[in-house]
Design an enzyme around this catalytic site. Structure first.
Site, PDB file in Angstrom:
ATOM      1  N   LYS A 118       0.759  -1.219   0.129  1.00 55.01           N
ATOM      2  CA  LYS A 118       0.094  -0.015   0.164  1.00 55.01           C
ATOM      3  C   LYS A 118       0.925   1.156  -0.038  1.00 55.01           C
ATOM      4  O   LYS A 118       1.979   1.315   0.591  1.00 55.01           O
ATOM      5  CB  LYS A 118      -0.975   0.055   1.303  1.00 55.01           C
ATOM      6  CG  LYS A 118      -2.100  -1.058   0.551  1.00 55.01           C
ATOM      7  CD  LYS A 118      -3.217  -1.052   1.902  1.00 55.01           C
ATOM      8  CE  LYS A 118      -4.051  -2.232   1.163  1.00 55.01           C
ATOM      9  NZ  LYS A 118      -5.311  -2.456   2.270  1.00 55.01           N
TER      10      LYS A 118
ATOM     11  N   ARG B 208      -2.637 -10.307   4.938  1.00 57.62           N
ATOM     12  CA  ARG B 208      -2.955 -10.613   3.659  1.00 57.62           C
ATOM     13  C   ARG B 208      -1.858  -9.986   2.592  1.00 57.62           C
ATOM     14  O   ARG B 208      -1.679  -8.444   2.777  1.00 57.62           O
ATOM     15  CB  ARG B 208      -4.342  -9.829   3.234  1.00 57.62           C
ATOM     16  CG  ARG B 208      -4.771  -9.962   1.911  1.00 57.62           C
ATOM     17  CD  ARG B 208      -6.006  -9.102   1.840  1.00 57.62           C
ATOM     18  NE  ARG B 208      -6.758  -9.082   0.531  1.00 57.62           N
ATOM     19  CZ  ARG B 208      -6.340  -8.345  -0.518  1.00 57.62           C
ATOM     20  NH1 ARG B 208      -5.440  -7.366  -0.139  1.00 57.62           N
ATOM     21  NH2 ARG B 208      -6.650  -8.395  -1.781  1.00 57.62           N
TER      22      ARG B 208
END
Ligand code: PMM
Length: 288
Positions: free
Chosen positions: A229, A267
């Site tokens: 991210k 994840r």
């Protein structure tokens, strides 16, 4: 977090997963043409299936199959198109014996994927995007990863305003959990996720990561999705910070810390680093 919190295991999942004694690694397969981090790489069905098998061979405990990008500006996808993308991948990997999660905000996609062999529904909207999701999760009895988000992918950036992000996210997650329970979902089915990057700025993301104990105190296993991210670009070398793949080492470092803080699952796109990281955390914990 000072003392690791023991996490409960959601049900129903295979016994083998419950007995690992460590944080689980969820490998990501985005069957989309436009994900921010691996856009288009696994869009072909056979390539996506092969990628899922590769992640499992590398040590993923669960594979998470998604057919719609929730990135702001991503092309909207109908639930039918989304299902056409994910179902053959879910079915093939489930047939192999893999534990499969479907990453969707749509109840119809969730239901069909569960019928096709998925055991978990990973809903980044926490049931806000589709009012039918709660009843579907209740009826099917699937494990449900309930993510925190606000608004829609188009509006979420403007909604990253909190009095205290940890307090506010916890109370909004609690409200979503209550709604799920009211619809007949069992508490043991629910995993919560702070939804890093969804209506959060970098400061919010780091604060939530540093306070995973507050989320764990809500009484559900906690899943964490930081992989590649944008907010990680603040901690990687500036020359490569714009490149999502250059964030994999930082991702693995967060996996170690999240595991140490008692996260149930991380994840990730790149499995090897995080598979090692969660084992390092387990060895560390075992020697306390
Ligand atoms: N983030 C994305 C997609 N799915 N699921 C969970 N549970 N948590 C997340 O933080 C999350 C998610 C967006 O990232 P991607 O486009 O790389 O999959």
């Amino acid at each position: 977090m000072s003392t690791p919190t023991a996490w409960t295991t959601p049900s129903p999942l295979p016994q083998a997963l419950q007995e690992t004694g460590r944080t689980l690694v969820v490998g990501i397969v985005n069957v989309t043409p436009d994900s921010f981090s691996d856009g288009g790489q696994w869009f072909d069905t056979d390539v996506a299936i092969a990628h899922g098998r590769h992640l499992l061979a590398q040590g993923a405990d669960i594979v998470d199959i998604g057919g719609e990008s929730t990135r702001p500006g991503a092309d909207p996808v109908t639930p039918a198109e989304e299902l056409a993308r994910v179902l053959p991948v879910v079915e093939a990997l489930a047939r192999d014996g893999a534990v499969v999660s479907v990453d969707t905000i749509n109840a119809t996609t969730a239901e069909a994927a569960l019928a096709g062999g998925a055991l978990l529904v990973n809903d980044v909207s926490g049931g806000l995007a589709d009012p039918a999701m709660a009843a579907t999760v209740a009826r099917t009895g699937a494990v449900y990863i309930l993510g925190h988000w606000r608004g829609t992918p188009e509006t979420m950036n403007s909604l990253a305003v909190y009095d205290d992000v940890v307090v506010d996210v916890c109370s909004e997650l609690e409200a979503r959990v209550s709604e799920m329970l009211a619809a007949g979902v069992r508490p043991q089915q629910i995993v919560i996720d702070p939804g890093l990057g969804f209506a959060k700025d970098p400061e919010h993301n780091w604060r939530l990561l540093a306070h995973l104990d507050a989320l764990a105190a809500l009484g559900h296993p906690v899943a964490v999705g930081v992989s590649r991210k944008r907010f990680l670009s603040g901690v990687v070398a500036p020359e490569v910070a714009a490149e999502p793949l250059a964030r994999d080492h930082a991702t693995a470092a967060v996996s170690a810390l999240a595991a140490h803080a008692g996260a149930w699952a991380v994840r990730v796109h790149e499995v090897v680093g995080s598979a090692d990281a969660v084992r390092v955390a387990a060895a560390w914990r075992a020697h306390r």
